[in-house]
Design an enzyme around this catalytic site. Structure first.
Site, PDB file in Angstrom:
ATOM      1  N   ASP A 155      -4.669  -0.763  -1.481  1.00 20.81           N
ATOM      2  CA  ASP A 155      -5.986  -0.600  -0.907  1.00 20.81           C
ATOM      3  C   ASP A 155      -6.828  -0.039  -2.063  1.00 20.81           C
ATOM      4  O   ASP A 155      -6.433   0.939  -2.690  1.00 20.81           O
ATOM      5  CB  ASP A 155      -5.876   0.448   0.218  1.00 20.81           C
ATOM      6  CG  ASP A 155      -6.619   0.062   1.475  1.00 20.81           C
ATOM      7  OD1 ASP A 155      -7.088  -1.084   1.574  1.00 20.81           O
ATOM      8  OD2 ASP A 155      -6.739   0.927   2.356  1.00 20.81           O
ATOM      9  N   HIS A 169     -10.456   7.069   1.909  1.00 17.82           N
ATOM     10  CA  HIS A 169      -9.085   7.006   1.396  1.00 17.82           C
ATOM     11  C   HIS A 169      -8.982   5.911   0.338  1.00 17.82           C
ATOM     12  O   HIS A 169      -9.775   4.968   0.321  1.00 17.82           O
ATOM     13  CB  HIS A 169      -8.091   6.712   2.538  1.00 17.82           C
ATOM     14  CG  HIS A 169      -8.304   5.352   3.147  1.00 17.82           C
ATOM     15  ND1 HIS A 169      -9.271   5.111   4.107  1.00 17.82           N
ATOM     16  CD2 HIS A 169      -7.719   4.150   2.911  1.00 17.82           C
ATOM     17  CE1 HIS A 169      -9.246   3.833   4.436  1.00 17.82           C
ATOM     18  NE2 HIS A 169      -8.323   3.213   3.721  1.00 17.82           N
ATOM     19  N   SER A 212     -15.207   0.820   5.818  1.00 17.99           N
ATOM     20  CA  SER A 212     -14.203   1.346   6.747  1.00 17.99           C
ATOM     21  C   SER A 212     -14.258   2.869   6.863  1.00 17.99           C
ATOM     22  O   SER A 212     -13.570   3.449   7.707  1.00 17.99           O
ATOM     23  CB  SER A 212     -12.799   0.918   6.307  1.00 17.99           C
ATOM     24  OG  SER A 212     -12.383   1.639   5.165  1.00 17.99           O
ATOM     25  N   CYS A 246      -2.226  -2.929   7.720  1.00 23.24           N
ATOM     26  CA  CYS A 246      -2.121  -3.849   6.589  1.00 23.24           C
ATOM     27  C   CYS A 246      -0.814  -4.640   6.568  1.00 23.24           C
ATOM     28  O   CYS A 246      -0.808  -5.807   6.170  1.00 23.24           O
ATOM     29  CB  CYS A 246      -2.343  -3.089   5.284  1.00 23.24           C
ATOM     30  SG  CYS A 246      -4.064  -2.505   5.136  1.00 23.24           S
ATOM     31  N   GLU A 264     -14.039  -5.114   5.183  1.00 28.65           N
ATOM     32  CA  GLU A 264     -12.697  -4.587   5.365  1.00 28.65           C
ATOM     33  C   GLU A 264     -11.723  -5.732   5.179  1.00 28.65           C
ATOM     34  O   GLU A 264     -11.993  -6.869   5.585  1.00 28.65           O
ATOM     35  CB  GLU A 264     -12.530  -3.980   6.765  1.00 28.65           C
ATOM     36  CG  GLU A 264     -11.135  -3.446   7.068  1.00 28.65           C
ATOM     37  CD  GLU A 264     -10.658  -2.341   6.117  1.00 28.65           C
ATOM     38  OE1 GLU A 264     -10.598  -2.589   4.887  1.00 28.65           O
ATOM     39  OE2 GLU A 264     -10.331  -1.251   6.597  1.00 28.65           O
ATOM     40  N   LYS A 277      -7.025  -5.001  -2.818  1.00 26.41           N
ATOM     41  CA  LYS A 277      -7.823  -5.591  -1.733  1.00 26.41           C
ATOM     42  C   LYS A 277      -8.854  -4.599  -1.208  1.00 26.41           C
ATOM     43  O   LYS A 277      -8.762  -3.411  -1.490  1.00 26.41           O
ATOM     44  CB  LYS A 277      -6.909  -6.047  -0.597  1.00 26.41           C
ATOM     45  CG  LYS A 277      -6.177  -4.914   0.053  1.00 26.41           C
ATOM     46  CD  LYS A 277      -5.212  -5.428   1.101  1.00 26.41           C
ATOM     47  CE  LYS A 277      -4.163  -4.396   1.440  1.00 26.41           C
ATOM     48  NZ  LYS A 277      -4.686  -3.099   1.891  1.00 26.41           N
ATOM     49  N   ASP A 282       0.786  -1.250   0.000  1.00 25.83           N
ATOM     50  CA  ASP A 282       0.000   0.000   0.000  1.00 25.83           C
ATOM     51  C   ASP A 282       0.812   1.293   0.000  1.00 25.83           C
ATOM     52  O   ASP A 282       0.515   2.216   0.777  1.00 25.83           O
ATOM     53  CB  ASP A 282      -0.970   0.010   1.194  1.00 25.83           C
ATOM     54  CG  ASP A 282      -1.967  -1.140   1.170  1.00 25.83           C
ATOM     55  OD1 ASP A 282      -1.888  -1.976   0.253  1.00 25.83           O
ATOM     56  OD2 ASP A 282      -2.806  -1.209   2.074  1.00 25.83           O
ATOM     57  N   ALA A 323       0.306   0.367   6.458  1.00 29.65           N
ATOM     58  CA  ALA A 323       0.964   0.855   7.667  1.00 29.65           C
ATOM     59  C   ALA A 323       1.303  -0.342   8.544  1.00 29.65           C
ATOM     60  O   ALA A 323       0.628  -1.349   8.524  1.00 29.65           O
ATOM     61  CB  ALA A 323       0.027   1.811   8.430  1.00 29.65           C
ATOM     62  N   HIS A 338     -10.557   0.818  -2.621  1.00 32.49           N
ATOM     63  CA  HIS A 338     -11.906   0.866  -2.054  1.00 32.49           C
ATOM     64  C   HIS A 338     -12.935   1.467  -3.003  1.00 32.49           C
ATOM     65  O   HIS A 338     -12.628   2.392  -3.747  1.00 32.49           O
ATOM     66  CB  HIS A 338     -11.909   1.723  -0.780  1.00 32.49           C
ATOM     67  CG  HIS A 338     -11.082   1.197   0.328  1.00 32.49           C
ATOM     68  ND1 HIS A 338     -11.087  -0.123   0.717  1.00 32.49           N
ATOM     69  CD2 HIS A 338     -10.217   1.821   1.179  1.00 32.49           C
ATOM     70  CE1 HIS A 338     -10.262  -0.276   1.745  1.00 32.49           C
ATOM     71  NE2 HIS A 338      -9.715   0.886   2.036  1.00 32.49           N
TER      72      HIS A 338
END
Ligand SMILES: [Zn+2]
Length: 203
Positions: free
Chosen positions: A60, A79, A68, A143, A111, A104, A18, A139, A62
């Site tokens: 990530d 985000h 989330s 993740c 989530e 993902k 990420d 982070a 989304h």
């Protein structure tokens, strides 16, 4: 700190978690000091390329109404919404051809902090006879942690390079390292320039 030296091999994977603009300063969910890891990750990418090590890059990814997000009752600001600037990989990340990409947390209602959750990553790695994974990126307390714990649980020898990750909070980082170690993940505490794996010391 004297320890066994680690060298990357063709049956290793370097899992870069990420490194997307929203997680860097100016982004929607900036991780403190995230910029510091970029040269270290790039050094590892170079080393991986020289060693024939598989590079895996996760994102990530989304939908705009992901569970989330605060608007949906979650804990994070919006985000890494797919297709937006913030979801792009940091432009300073050097990526060679042949990297595997994993996206993902793509469904609104789930989530997924782990790169292995709901993806085919484990099968992709097994198909390539990979048995050892080095996890870096962002982070550390979310993740990176969940991906590393899953990797260990799935039977991969798993290392997290602390110099190449940053947590959302320092306390979260402490807790994450304890949880990872308890799950059998090896946390490598120190890396020295020029970031060649020969300089990693296992603690
Ligand atoms: Zn997310």
């Amino acid at each position: 700190m004297a320890g066994k030296k680690i060298g990357l091999r063709p049956t290793d994977a370097l899992l870069i978690v990420d490194l997307q603009l929203d997680f860097f300063s100016g982004g929607k969910l900036a991780v403190p000091l995230a910029e510091e890891i970029l040269p270290i990750v790039n050094g590892l990418v170079d080393e991986a390329q020289r060693s024939g090590t598989q590079i895996v890059v996760s994102r990530d990814w989304h939908p705009p109404d992901h569970i989330s997000f605060v608007a949906q009752g979650g804990e994070w600001p919006q985000h890494c919404v797919r297709g937006t600037k913030g979801a792009e990989l940091h432009p300073d990340l050097r990526l060679p051809p042949g990297a595997l990409f994993v996206s993902k947390a793509k469904r609104p209602e789930r989530e997924q902090y782990s790169d292995f959750d709901g993806t085919s990553l484990a099968e992709e790695l097994r198909r390539r006879a990979i048995d050892r994974i080095f996890v870096v990126g962002l982070a550390e307390d979310f993740c990176v942690k969940e991906s590393a714990i899953d990797a260990a649980r799935l039977g991969f020898e798993t290392h997290v390079l602390r110099a190449a990750t940053r947590p959302v909070t320092l306390e979260g980082g402490e807790r994450a390292r304890a949880q990872m170690r308890a799950a059998g993940v090896r946390v490598i505490e120190r890396v020295s320039p020029p970031y060649d794996v020969d300089h990693f010391s296992r603690t």
